[in-house]
Write an enzyme that holds these catalytic residues in place. Structure first.
Site, PDB file in Angstrom:
ATOM      1  N   ASP A  12       8.707   4.163   1.780  1.00  0.00           N
ATOM      2  CA  ASP A  12       8.091   2.890   2.148  1.00  0.00           C
ATOM      3  C   ASP A  12       9.086   1.735   2.175  1.00  0.00           C
ATOM      4  O   ASP A  12       8.954   0.819   2.985  1.00  0.00           O
ATOM      5  CB  ASP A  12       6.941   2.553   1.184  1.00  0.00           C
ATOM      6  CG  ASP A  12       5.652   3.241   1.607  1.00  0.00           C
ATOM      7  OD1 ASP A  12       5.707   4.142   2.461  1.00  0.00           O
ATOM      8  OD2 ASP A  12       4.585   2.859   1.084  1.00  0.00           O
ATOM      9  N   ASN A  43       4.040   5.076   6.978  1.00  0.00           N
ATOM     10  CA  ASN A  43       2.680   4.900   6.465  1.00  0.00           C
ATOM     11  C   ASN A  43       2.684   3.789   5.419  1.00  0.00           C
ATOM     12  O   ASN A  43       1.945   3.845   4.445  1.00  0.00           O
ATOM     13  CB  ASN A  43       2.174   6.215   5.864  1.00  0.00           C
ATOM     14  CG  ASN A  43       0.656   6.227   5.729  1.00  0.00           C
ATOM     15  OD1 ASN A  43      -0.031   5.304   6.170  1.00  0.00           O
ATOM     16  ND2 ASN A  43       0.129   7.272   5.111  1.00  0.00           N
ATOM     17  N   ASP A  68      -5.110   1.418  -7.504  1.00  0.00           N
ATOM     18  CA  ASP A  68      -4.209   2.567  -7.338  1.00  0.00           C
ATOM     19  C   ASP A  68      -4.139   3.408  -8.601  1.00  0.00           C
ATOM     20  O   ASP A  68      -4.274   4.631  -8.566  1.00  0.00           O
ATOM     21  CB  ASP A  68      -2.808   2.096  -6.944  1.00  0.00           C
ATOM     22  CG  ASP A  68      -2.748   1.720  -5.471  1.00  0.00           C
ATOM     23  OD1 ASP A  68      -3.737   2.000  -4.751  1.00  0.00           O
ATOM     24  OD2 ASP A  68      -1.732   1.161  -5.042  1.00  0.00           O
ATOM     25  N   GLU A  91      -3.783   5.758   1.940  1.00  0.00           N
ATOM     26  CA  GLU A  91      -3.011   6.791   2.631  1.00  0.00           C
ATOM     27  C   GLU A  91      -3.917   7.891   3.189  1.00  0.00           C
ATOM     28  O   GLU A  91      -3.639   8.507   4.192  1.00  0.00           O
ATOM     29  CB  GLU A  91      -1.965   7.376   1.701  1.00  0.00           C
ATOM     30  CG  GLU A  91      -0.718   6.524   1.535  1.00  0.00           C
ATOM     31  CD  GLU A  91      -0.897   5.324   0.614  1.00  0.00           C
ATOM     32  OE1 GLU A  91      -2.052   4.973   0.274  1.00  0.00           O
ATOM     33  OE2 GLU A  91       0.130   4.721   0.239  1.00  0.00           O
ATOM     34  N   HIS A 150       1.080  10.361  -1.671  1.00  0.00           N
ATOM     35  CA  HIS A 150       1.903  10.472  -2.875  1.00  0.00           C
ATOM     36  C   HIS A 150       1.067  10.458  -4.151  1.00  0.00           C
ATOM     37  O   HIS A 150       1.316  11.218  -5.080  1.00  0.00           O
ATOM     38  CB  HIS A 150       2.928   9.341  -2.891  1.00  0.00           C
ATOM     39  CG  HIS A 150       2.329   7.961  -2.756  1.00  0.00           C
ATOM     40  ND1 HIS A 150       2.705   6.911  -3.528  1.00  0.00           N
ATOM     41  CD2 HIS A 150       1.365   7.471  -1.933  1.00  0.00           C
ATOM     42  CE1 HIS A 150       2.016   5.830  -3.185  1.00  0.00           C
ATOM     43  NE2 HIS A 150       1.197   6.148  -2.217  1.00  0.00           N
ATOM     44  N   ARG A 151       0.050   9.592  -4.190  1.00  0.00           N
ATOM     45  CA  ARG A 151      -0.707   9.489  -5.447  1.00  0.00           C
ATOM     46  C   ARG A 151      -1.560  10.725  -5.698  1.00  0.00           C
ATOM     47  O   ARG A 151      -1.783  11.109  -6.846  1.00  0.00           O
ATOM     48  CB  ARG A 151      -1.571   8.230  -5.463  1.00  0.00           C
ATOM     49  CG  ARG A 151      -0.739   6.977  -5.357  1.00  0.00           C
ATOM     50  CD  ARG A 151      -1.349   5.756  -5.988  1.00  0.00           C
ATOM     51  NE  ARG A 151      -0.502   4.626  -5.686  1.00  0.00           N
ATOM     52  CZ  ARG A 151       0.693   4.397  -6.249  1.00  0.00           C
ATOM     53  NH1 ARG A 151       1.153   5.210  -7.196  1.00  0.00           N
ATOM     54  NH2 ARG A 151       1.431   3.375  -5.885  1.00  0.00           N
ATOM     55  N   LYS A 211       7.132   8.764  -0.868  1.00  0.00           N
ATOM     56  CA  LYS A 211       6.657   7.437  -0.446  1.00  0.00           C
ATOM     57  C   LYS A 211       6.995   6.381  -1.490  1.00  0.00           C
ATOM     58  O   LYS A 211       7.378   5.270  -1.155  1.00  0.00           O
ATOM     59  CB  LYS A 211       5.148   7.493  -0.215  1.00  0.00           C
ATOM     60  CG  LYS A 211       4.584   6.251   0.431  1.00  0.00           C
ATOM     61  CD  LYS A 211       3.166   6.507   0.892  1.00  0.00           C
ATOM     62  CE  LYS A 211       2.758   5.560   2.001  1.00  0.00           C
ATOM     63  NZ  LYS A 211       2.490   4.209   1.552  1.00  0.00           N
TER      64      LYS A 211
END
Ligand code: DC
Length: 677
Positions: free
Chosen positions: A52, A95, A330, A358, A402-403, A439
């Site tokens: 990112d 993204n 998040d 995402e 990613h998360r 990311k």
């Protein structure tokens, strides 16, 4: 970074030690943009280096900004002072919402007043993430924005003529209930055009994710712009605003990334030593630092100071939680995974923004947690998780998010679930496409594996045994690279012992002295380099005299015994590929897959010949072949750990196979033995 199709994490049982977090994504991308717009030079310390931030930096460079790498990973940015030297550019923003939204706003305003034509696009998922509310606000100001795809979504083109006028005199309405990034984007960009008068923004609907707006205001202040607000509804960008570089700025560690390690401490730091997290702490400006409160409510014991946290297990099982997660959108994902270890149903509410991230994170989380055995109820803006009665093996999809990947890795502590919390039998967890963590946290899994422990028996081992020059090392390294596993080149331990013996002038038959030497060997493996007594010795270890002596010292029982423990220590999460002569028979008799590699003596001699010639070393094929046969005979006939295939080994004659073909054969065997579909 694990750039592989899947990563299998063995059942894990404990965590302790210290992790250092990468820089905050939200802070990094805001700071990079502000530094680029500002007058003067800014030195940005500890910026996040990830997908990112890379797309943001690439975009800023394409817009004519100069960015240089300084010492210790810092970035030196020469700001543009609010004037673009470039009038046209096509920017690809992957993204990264934190790049797309503020760049769209800044470039729309710059094009409208200074002239220009800029295209902004991203990956397909980026083109499904809404931006219409921001575009509407910018159009109301008088910006010219063309939808290049579906209206309301990227890709976009912003354009304008020099000297264009904007309607900055009336309040700008912007919706706040879809994503706070629209408001943040306007706040970051409007100082570009607020020379003549104050500009007022009015938020419509409840503002989601206020803490991210707070970060924006905090960083604007660092760059000389103080924005006042009334109860998060009305914001005033003051007349005469000018971005001024603060000279230097430090990016703190990412509080959302911290959540995985806070959870890790709460779940698995139960052995007396806490898990220490460096990079964020009590002085953090990030909203997600409040995840600490939620983790404490679930049972975590947390101590905090400036720039650090220490976490250990408190209550066990974790306490189920009902929480309005609006302030920590998040990090709240991490609570959904902690819920697997709770004493009842956990309900997370006010998380509608998960649906436009995402991926649709509510749907994704529900689907994956169900695969593990949890019962999950989902609604438009909530998720409720009931821990599994019985855990199930599962290959976890990560949705290029990613998360999702980082959260789901925490399911590997499944042996701790339940009331004792100290361990039943466990299940491995497969993470598909682990690379997506790049990311925001490219080294997430390496960092995780650096602080966790497993039962050795739970850590999978693949052994590759076979005669000299059969291609074991090459096959083992290729397998390890594909699986993300560690490697043990056991031959190098015998070779290092031989090299040290040559250096010290020890006689080849002095078994006791050689065994002492082997037991005390000052040997380190640093990436692909082998360091003996502080010196890299990769090339020396391949010397023919060293190989020859290695074969002799390897026949001495006391030397083999001295190197035994050292070899076992290589068995660490996520797994090991070990090559040698007795990996499957003596060192790892419980290995999950044993391969016995063979190739004809002629074939092996010719491979070794090519290898030597390519290094400029003269050798005769016939001599090599004779030498190989002598060594094979010695390895096979010695009294301890002779070279032979383990009874349960699978044989592979690779005389006629390329390396890729051999790797594919063995990976096929491996997949059949794994519990995943
Ligand atoms: O695989 P290699 O050529 O690097 O091994 C060097 C020597 O060490 C070889 O002669 C056999 C011996 N060896 C061994 O006895 N047991 C092992 N596990 C690995 C190597």
């Amino acid at each position: 970074m694990y750039d592989i199709p899947f990563l299998d994490i063995p059942p894990l049982r404990a965590a302790s030690g210290t992790v250092r977090l990468p820089g905050s994504k939200s802070i990094s991308n805001r700071v990079l943009l502000l530094a680029a717009l500002a007058e003067g030079r800014t030195l940005v310390h500890e910026p996040l280096q990830s997908d990112d931030t890379r797309v943001m930096l690439d975009a800023l460079c394409a817009l004519g900004c100069t960015v240089q790498l300084a010492a210790h990973g810092a970035l030196r940015i020469d700001g543009l002072g609010g004037r673009l030297p470039v009038q046209q550019a096509a920017l690809f923003l992957g993204n990264a919402g934190t790049a797309m939204r503020p760049l769209a706003a800044a470039l729309a305003l710059l094009a409208a007043t200074q002239g220009g034509r800029f295209e902004l696009s991203g990956v397909p998922r980026m083109h499904e993430r809404p931006i219409g509310d921001l575009v509407d606000a910018l159009r109301a100001l008088g910006c010219d924005i063309v939808d290049l795809g579906r209206p309301g979504y990227p890709p976009l083109r912003v354009e304008g003529q020099p000297g264009g006028m904007l309607h900055t005199g009336r309040p700008i309405p912007v919706r706040g209930d879809v994503s706070s990034q629209f408001l943040s984007a306007l706040l970051l960009a409007l100082p570009l055009v607020s020379q003549a008068q104050d500009i007022v923004i009015e938020v419509q609907g409840e503002l989601t994710s206020k803490p991210y707006v707070a970060i924006t205001l905090n960083l604007l202040a660092r760059f000389g712009i103080s924005v006042a607000h009334e109860d998060w509804r009305r914001f005033v960008v003051p007349r005469g605003s000018r971005y001024r570089s603060p000279g230097e700025i430090h990016v703190e560690g990412d509080a959302s990334s911290a959540s995985y390690f806070i959870a890790l401490g709460a779940i698995a730091a139960h052995g007396g030593a806490p898990l220490r997290i460096e990079g964020v702490g009590s002085d953090s400006i990030q909203g997600d630092i409040r995840f600490v409160d939620a983790a404490q409510a679930m049972g975590a014991k947390v101590q905090a100071g400036p720039g650090w946290l220490q976490v250990s297990r408190g209550a066990w099982p974790l306490r189920a939680l009902q929480l309005d997660c609006n302030p920590i959108p998040d990090a709240a994902m991490t609570l959904a995974v902690m819920a697997l270890y709770a004493d009842g149903p956990t309900r997370l509410t006010n998380i509608a923004s998960w649906r436009v991230k995402e991926t649709d994170r509510i749907a994704a989380m529900a689907a994956e947690l169900r695969k593990l055995g949890a019962s999950v109820t989902e609604g438009q803006d909530f998720i409720e998780v009931v821990p599994p009665h019985r855990w199930q093996h599962a290959a976890m999809h990560t949705y290029d998010d990613h998360r999702m990947a980082m959260c789901l890795s925490l399911a590997s502590f499944n042996p701790l679930a339940g009331h004792t919390g100290s361990g039943g039998p466990g299940l491995p967890v497969r993470i598909l496409d682990p690379r997506c963590v790049a990311k925001t946290f490219p080294d997430y899994f390496e960092t995780l594996f650096g602080v966790v422990s497993a039962e050795p028996a739970d850590v999978p081992v693949i052994t590759v045994d076979g005669p000299t020059a059969s291609g074991k090392g090459t096959l083992a390294a290729a397998l390890a690279a594909r699986l993300g596993y560690h490697t043990l080149d056991s031959g190098s331990l015998y070779r290092a012992t031989a090299l040290a013996a040559l250096q010290d002038g020890i006689a080849p038959d002095d078994e006791a002295t050689l065994a002492r030497l082997a037991a005390m060997l000052d040997l380190r493996f640093e990436g692909t380099a082998v360091v003996l007594r502080g010196r890299p010795v990769g090339d020396d270890l391949r010397r023919e005299d060293v190989g020859s002596l290695a074969s002799r010292v390897a026949a001495l029982p006391a030397v083999r015994e001295a190197l035994h423990g050292l070899q076992l220590a290589f068995r660490r999460p996520p797994g090991l590929v070990a090559d040698g002569r007795d990996m499957g028979t003596v060192i790892f008799p419980d290995a999950a897959l044993k391969v016995f590699l063979t190739a004809s003596a002629a074939q092996r001699a010719s491979r070794r010949h090519k290898q030597l010639i390519s290094k400029g070393i003269q050798a005769r094929l016939d001599d090599l072949r004779v030498d190989l046969e002598v060594r094979d005979a010695r390895d096979k006939s010695r009294s301890v750990a002779p070279l032979r295939a383990a009874e349960d080994a699978l044989s592979l004659d690779n005389s006629a196979l390329s390396i890729e073909e051999s790797v594919d054969v063995v990976l096929g065997w491996w997949q059949q033995r794994r519990p995943f579909d």
